[in-house]
Design an enzyme around this catalytic site. Structure first.
Site, PDB file in Angstrom:
ATOM      1  N   ASP A  35       0.731  -1.057   0.046  1.00 48.63           N
ATOM      2  CA  ASP A  35      -0.016  -0.032  -0.022  1.00 48.63           C
ATOM      3  C   ASP A  35       0.965   1.328   0.217  1.00 48.63           C
ATOM      4  O   ASP A  35       1.993   1.262   0.213  1.00 48.63           O
ATOM      5  CB  ASP A  35      -0.879   0.012   1.318  1.00 48.63           C
ATOM      6  CG  ASP A  35      -1.978  -0.824   1.009  1.00 48.63           C
ATOM      7  OD1 ASP A  35      -2.268  -1.174   0.137  1.00 48.63           O
ATOM      8  OD2 ASP A  35      -2.678  -1.212   1.978  1.00 48.63           O
ATOM      9  N   LYS A  57      -3.121   3.509  -2.977  1.00 48.11           N
ATOM     10  CA  LYS A  57      -4.265   4.586  -3.661  1.00 48.11           C
ATOM     11  C   LYS A  57      -3.717   5.952  -3.281  1.00 48.11           C
ATOM     12  O   LYS A  57      -3.485   6.252  -2.287  1.00 48.11           O
ATOM     13  CB  LYS A  57      -5.679   4.457  -2.934  1.00 48.11           C
ATOM     14  CG  LYS A  57      -6.327   3.344  -3.426  1.00 48.11           C
ATOM     15  CD  LYS A  57      -6.089   2.172  -2.642  1.00 48.11           C
ATOM     16  CE  LYS A  57      -6.787   0.716  -3.374  1.00 48.11           C
ATOM     17  NZ  LYS A  57      -6.188  -0.131  -2.814  1.00 48.11           N
ATOM     18  N   MET A 190      -8.148   8.918   9.487  1.00 43.40           N
ATOM     19  CA  MET A 190      -8.874   9.341   8.395  1.00 43.40           C
ATOM     20  C   MET A 190      -9.756  10.271   8.630  1.00 43.40           C
ATOM     21  O   MET A 190     -10.712  10.327   7.727  1.00 43.40           O
ATOM     22  CB  MET A 190      -9.450   7.930   7.591  1.00 43.40           C
ATOM     23  CG  MET A 190      -8.621   6.974   7.391  1.00 43.40           C
ATOM     24  SD  MET A 190      -9.392   5.461   6.457  1.00 43.40           S
ATOM     25  CE  MET A 190     -10.301   4.779   8.069  1.00 43.40           C
TER      26      MET A 190
HETATM   27  N1  SAH Z   1      -4.227   0.080   9.446  1.00 37.27           N
HETATM   28  C1  SAH Z   1      -3.757   1.321   9.746  1.00 37.27           C
HETATM   29  C2  SAH Z   1      -4.718   2.496   9.475  1.00 37.27           C
HETATM   30  C3  SAH Z   1      -5.132   2.583   7.957  1.00 37.27           C
HETATM   31  S1  SAH Z   1      -6.230   3.905   8.095  1.00 37.27           S
HETATM   32  C4  SAH Z   1      -3.241   1.387  11.186  1.00 37.27           C
HETATM   33  O1  SAH Z   1      -3.179   0.319  11.809  1.00 37.27           O
HETATM   34  O2  SAH Z   1      -2.468   2.186  11.461  1.00 37.27           O
HETATM   35  C5  SAH Z   1      -5.188   5.098   7.700  1.00 37.27           C
HETATM   36  C6  SAH Z   1      -5.097   6.139   8.626  1.00 37.27           C
HETATM   37  O3  SAH Z   1      -4.425   5.975   9.525  1.00 37.27           O
HETATM   38  C7  SAH Z   1      -4.768   7.425   7.901  1.00 37.27           C
HETATM   39  O4  SAH Z   1      -5.520   8.341   7.210  1.00 37.27           O
HETATM   40  C8  SAH Z   1      -4.269   8.406   9.258  1.00 37.27           C
HETATM   41  O5  SAH Z   1      -5.255   8.808   9.859  1.00 37.27           O
HETATM   42  C9  SAH Z   1      -3.560   7.005   9.966  1.00 37.27           C
HETATM   43  N2  SAH Z   1      -2.376   6.831   9.881  1.00 37.27           N
HETATM   44  C10 SAH Z   1      -1.473   5.859   9.435  1.00 37.27           C
HETATM   45  N3  SAH Z   1      -0.356   6.072   9.582  1.00 37.27           N
HETATM   46  C11 SAH Z   1      -0.079   7.427   9.942  1.00 37.27           C
HETATM   47  C12 SAH Z   1       0.956   8.125  10.329  1.00 37.27           C
HETATM   48  N4  SAH Z   1       2.461   7.514  10.044  1.00 37.27           N
HETATM   49  N5  SAH Z   1       0.871   9.265  10.759  1.00 37.27           N
HETATM   50  C13 SAH Z   1      -0.337   9.759  11.079  1.00 37.27           C
HETATM   51  N6  SAH Z   1      -1.546   8.931  10.886  1.00 37.27           N
HETATM   52  C14 SAH Z   1      -1.168   7.580  10.369  1.00 37.27           C
END
Ligand code: SAH
Length: 563
Positions: A35, A57, A190
């Site tokens: 991803d 995406k 998100m």
């Molecule tokens: N599976 C992922 C979440 C996916 S949803 C997890 O467990 O972290 C994607 C969202 O995760 C983004 O829109 C943001 O809100 C958050 N996110 C993922 N990586 C991030 C990062 N390094 N810093 C801040 N927010 C993050």
């Protein structure tokens, strides 16, 4: 038999937060389906022979639909019987990662799978900003909530950014009444584009407008940024500070602890992405140094080594003065003709044993032979194969090894030197009776995987330590430009130059245009390297001395001046 699919969580960004299990699988994967939020450093850990499939995406266009990803996973499991298919996702695969949907599809298709949990951004990103999600006396629970849903109420794909939303909040089916009453910490993923709406709804439902809140952007990466606000200033703060995805929002009393506990230092190279063009083994030192100073490093070696594999024959024993056709076809049995085997690199050791084993032999063919090594690292590598060295020179140089062997040996000892094709003649000159066997080749890298091209295109600068690295880099990069067929210097200078006057907002589509394939700035070791880089149109900053220490110092000074 089908392959096995591993749903792997890559963690929030910092490559150190990938699990050991995840790394182990990536190193042997046949296919990696990844991803957008997965960091280049983690992609760099994958088996270099793996098929890399980018299903990430971008905020504004869906590259690959979820149903298509599900289908691809099943397809790869069928195409690679007994193989390892890694499905690599940001954070944890089961936290708003649609890992569950993929797993259901795999079950339906009869494909074996395993889940390798990852560190979710929901908890680790606040931790990197010094905010504990729970704290005695402040928060006894925490809640992880999606701030973005599809029209039918289902959670939207995580990689699809909130920024795309035209009508903020309209699709959210969250129970704001309950959320507003909840005394625990609220963590929204998100949710940036909808946050103004979310904050207003929470206040309407009775949540205190003064509730402290933090937005943490690109947490755990060199680009991490924390922006503080309160519930009532949420929307205006996002707009004013231009908070962008990926970011999480954390609300509650614990946020205030961040002011005391923010432990991540403001490092001098934070937010800089640097391309290091050294060979993998030499790169690790400079990579570690630049990373410790806060930079994101993209290792892009410009040469690669390849074992000359040709089972059952010694592929290229270069018997001095003999033509190559006399050299081919000597079997490993020819080792019987030598008393001493001398290794001058770990590459030599690895390539030799790989071929020996592939030809059906084992270490017993070395029984009774004396073994020499150029230095401690090669000695240690030999020990991994159960071989103890008899001779190691004190100064760990080829010359030292040559002298040592020459001084020790009776003239008639038959010595076999196991070396790469670029090894110089130092040893052969000191040991005229020796025979050289070229066990591996060093070649310029001919192409870069797509993810690395993109990472290079988005970098701030390239680090060069030799003129050959400059030349190889330019020819590889040029082959991806529309001017690829033009002569090197002219067109390269043109397109590197173009970037300075062109737009800074390079979008994905423009990645195929020459101006966006490489950064414009080069950090160089040595005047020769500098002039090669200039010839190709780079702006250069050159170290005072020809050492890595001096270069690192120069890089830090450069960015200090800039800020
Ligand atoms: N599976 C992922 C979440 C996916 S949803 C997890 O467990 O972290 C994607 C969202 O995760 C983004 O829109 C943001 O809100 C958050 N996110 C993922 N990586 C991030 C990062 N390094 N810093 C801040 N927010 C993050």
């Amino acid at each position: 038999m089908k392959g096995t699919v591993y749903l792997i969580g890559a963690g929030p960004g910092d490559p150190g937060l990938l699990t050991l299990r995840g790394k182990e699988i990536l190193e042997k994967a046949d296919v990696v389906v990844y991803d957008r939020l997965v960091s280049p450093a983690i992609l760099g850990m994958c088996n270099p022979k793996a098929k890399m499939v980018d299903v990430g995406k971008m905020p504004t266009h869906h590259k690959v639909k979820q149903s298509e990803i599900n289908r691809l996973l099943v397809q790869f499991a069928c195409e690679f019987p007994g193989g390892v298919i890694a499905r690599l996702k940001g954070g944890d695969p089961f936290v708003f990662g649609r890992g569950g949907e993929e797993a259901l599809e795999l079950v339906a298709a009869g494909v074996e799978f395993e889940v390798v949990p990852g560190i979710t951004s929901a908890i680790s990103v606040p931790a990197y900003a010094g905010i504990p999600v729970s704290h005695r006396g402040i928060a006894t629970s925490f809640h992880i909530i999606t701030g973005h849903e599809k029209a039918d109420g289902r959670t939207c794909h995580p990689e699809r950014s909130e920024a795309e939303s035209k009508d903020p909040g309209q699709n959210l089916s969250l129970d704001f009444e309950t959320l507003a009453k909840c005394p625990g910490t609220l963590i929204f993923l998100m949710g940036i584009a909808n946050m103004d709406f979310i904050a207003r709804r929470l206040m309407e439902c009775g949540k205190d407008p003064k509730t402290p809140l933090a937005f943490i952007e690109k947490g755990t990466t060199p680009y991490q940024r924390t922006v503080m606000a309160t519930l009532e200033t949420a929307g205006e703060t996002i707009a004013r500070e231009n908070v962008t995805a990926p970011a999480i929002t954390i609300m509650g009393g614990v946020v205030e602890l961040g002011q005391t506990l923010a432990w991540k230092k403001n490092l001098p190279l934070a937010g800089k992405r640097l391309v290091v063009t050294r060979a993998a083994k030499q790169a690790s030192g400079i990579t570690a140094r630049l990373t410790a100073l806060g930079a994101e490093v993209i290792e892009t070696p410009m040469i690669e080594t390849r074992a000359l594999d040709c089972p059952n024959v010694i592929p290229a024993v270069i018997l001095e003065g003999q033509s190559p056709d006399r050299i081919m076809g000597i079997s490993f049995d020819a080792l019987a003709n030598f008393d001493i085997l001398a290794f001058t690199s770990t590459n030599g050791v690895e390539s030799f044993f790989r071929q020996l084993f592939a030809a059906g032999y084992d270490v017993r063919v070395l029984a009774g032979k004396k073994i020499a090594s150029v230095g401690k690292i090669t000695e240690k590598k030999l020990l991994e194969y159960g071989i103890r060295c008899d001779y190691v020179p004190e100064d760990h140089t080829g010359e030292g090894l040559g002298r040592l062997l020459a001084s020790l040996l009776v003239e008639h000892s038959r010595i076999l030197l196991l070396q790469g094709n670029l090894a110089d003649d130092t040893l052969l000159k000191l040991l005229p009776q020796a025979t050289r066997w070229v066990v591996y080749e060093t070649l310029p890298v001919a192409e870069l995987p797509e993810w690395k091209r993109e990472a290079v295109a988005g970098a701030d600068a390239v680090v060069f330590a030799s003129t050959s690295a400059v030349e190889n880099f330019c020819s590889v990069i040029l082959s991806y430009t529309t001017l690829g067929a033009s002569p090197l210097s002219g067109s390269y200078a043109l397109w590197v130059g173009e970037r300075s006057s062109g737009s800074k907002d390079l979008n994905r589509e423009s990645l195929t245009t020459p101006a966006s394939c490489s950064p414009r700035l080069a950090f160089c070791i040595g005047r020769m390297t500098e002039s090669a880089a200039r010839k190709h149109g780079f702006e250069t900053v050159t170290s005072d001395e020809t050492t890595m220490d001096s270069l690192v110092k120069k890089i830090v000074e450069h960015y200090k001046k800039e800020s």
